[in-house]
Design an enzyme around this catalytic site. Sequence first.
Site, mmCIF file in Angstrom:
data_model
loop_
_atom_site.group_PDB
_atom_site.id
_atom_site.type_symbol
_atom_site.label_atom_id
_atom_site.label_comp_id
_atom_site.label_asym_id
_atom_site.label_seq_id
_atom_site.Cartn_x
_atom_site.Cartn_y
_atom_site.Cartn_z
ATOM 1 N N GLU A 195 -47.695 33.645 43.391
ATOM 2 C CA GLU A 195 -48.065 32.696 44.439
ATOM 3 C C GLU A 195 -48.371 33.342 45.792
ATOM 4 O OE1 GLU A 195 -48.669 29.568 44.444
ATOM 5 O OE2 GLU A 195 -47.988 28.881 42.485
ATOM 6 N N SER B 208 6.268 -2.695 30.581
ATOM 7 C CA SER B 208 7.572 -2.012 30.549
ATOM 8 C C SER B 208 7.510 -0.552 30.981
ATOM 9 C CB SER B 208 8.149 -2.089 29.129
ATOM 10 O OG SER B 208 8.357 -3.422 28.733
#
Length: 726
Positions: A81, A340
């Site tokens: 690039e 419980s």
Amino acid sequence: MTLKKILFIALSTLLFIVMTAIVWHTSNPLPPIYPDGPATLIKASDNRTLRSFGDKQGVHRYHATLAEVSPFYLQALLHYEDRWFYHHYGVNPFSLLRAAGQWIKHGRVISGGSTITMQVARLIDPHARTISGKLHQIARAVQLEWYFSKEEILTFYLNLAPFGGNIEGIAAASNRYFGKAPLQLTKNEAALLVVLPQKPSRYRPDRFPTKAEAMRNKVLKRLYQGTLLDSEQYRLLIKERVNLHADKQPLLAPLLARYLKQRYPHKHKLRTTIDYSLQKRLSILLHQTSQRLPHKASAALVILHNPSAQIRAYQGSVNFRDASRFAHVDMVRATRSPGSTLKPFIYAQALDLGLIHSKSLLSDIPADFDGYKPQNLNGAFSGPVSAQHALQKSLNVPTIQLLNRITPLRFEQNLERAGIHLSHQQANLSVGLGGTGTQLLTLAKLYRSLASEGHIAPLNVLKDVPNKSTSVQILSPQSSWITFKMLSAQSAPDRVVPSVRRQIAWKTGTSYGYRDFWAVGVSHDYTVAVWVGRPDASPMLGYLGATQAAPLMFDAFDLLPPDQRLLTQPTSVTNTLICWPSGLALEHIPNNRCESQHHALTINHMTPPSMDIYGDFTTNMSWPEKLAHWLKNKHINNSAAALHNSSQPAPNYSIAITSLRNGQHYYRSQLSTLTLTSTHPAQVSWFVNHEPITEPQIKLSQYLGETTVSACIDAQCDKQTIYIHP
């Protein structure tokens, strides 16, 4: 024209350009690089992705630094690039001239001549593909070079480049297409991702694999020509097919990820303590469980590592993709009635207060605590029971007997010191039986204390966020150890023999109205907490915590590695021989006042006397008054029933167990079933650990450790204690 005029015109032109640039720069500041905020990655402890979130526009862009990207990718990118990236000031004039020549020759744009800096400029400030647009892009590029270093600009490109659809940035693209971090990219994968941003909609490998492969090979050829690849590498690489990540990224711990995203909105990457493999297996287990649950029912499960207080697995709903089960409701953090499950901590506090030892005599009889009349789930009462038996069988009256003595306010204040807040208006006795609200995560934190010398510690879920809070001790090491032993002495439900044998202290719970079903287990290294129910709080009649949540809890334990620690018995905890009905040590009791002996775990040899139903210690060595009255009435009623059902007096049997001897040891590995015989086989009723059995045999897989076998005819019984080993 004289030299003087030429210099004047040149300087005037230069000054005009500079002034124009200053004015443009002042009126056109750089736009924000990431205007929609960061996308977010929630990671497991090994950096694998649990869940990802897009930014405000739904774009998936995960921030990556140069050090987190494959060096070959960076080399290939710059070579393909912008080879002069580190040498120009945002614009490469030679590239622009080449692009202009191609445009004039072909009458259309062949290449834009853009540098990486110019591409970043276009990404943060899009423009039309015109001459004025190109000039705007050039100006932005120079502006970027003015404010940022080359490394920062290259990093912007890595995170902004488009890769198709809502995927932007090298990290998101690498994860989406290849299922890996950008640092792990192969040369072929790197080459494909170099060219993909040029035309992401046309080169997408998942849609156009042939075109993508051709463009990848174009990059490889350029790299070969630039000596970044040798001939052998190039020859082999171009023969490879484009291989994409086949498996879709699983969605793991999605509700935990959502919670963390909301709590840390400005963090773009959060690494958790979640074990990726464990979480994945747990997700499969819960999905399988969903197929056995009734309509609209869900389940939640959390696993803690006790030594580190880290959350290792977190499943907030049974199946995140099943909307019919309210999948988006996080039941790990939902406030529900605990049933419980708070009972062990009532017993543990009673141990610390010197009110009981493990075999203290408690009363499971009808009782009225200022208008509060607790009942057992089956509606029956057992009469005299030990503290250990009452806890294991989750009997309600003995629990309230202890809580009434401790006082609900004192019990609650002890929890609040450690940041355990229950949800109710005022402390009362019903809290002990689930008359309050709490969360699954809170219960897990609370139960972890049983394997942590009574310490409550803040739970850790993030690796990179330090936890500055300190632990708080709510139980002594002695009471936490005794409670652990009492809960671990009970047998697990019928199930396949686990691959890893471990000692687990566990308790189940069922809320009022059958709306919530709980099971929490603690081994030496791990805590597993499970909730099952309907998130809309509608009842599930016929279900219990022991039948729904407990099997899932033990299945989760089977996913865990072997424990590495061994809990050691505190030196002040001793095994003491005590007597009923007094509850005192045998050595302090005359022989004629000891009706039955029990081995009790005591703290500092303390053997507190038995309590009456309302919590006062008895002052003599007899049965507590109300318990004695209940036993007397029960005997009278049983005798009357026997006379009513027979015209002859009841025979005086002398019952004896003939197949067992007191103190015998049996091993599951050698024997599966133990047949029971007695001197009166036709009339006898059999009990194992005080629970009736229908057949005269014991399946050893159902019991472990000290096991009491009783054979009874009417009120006469023979009892033998045996020991069952793995």
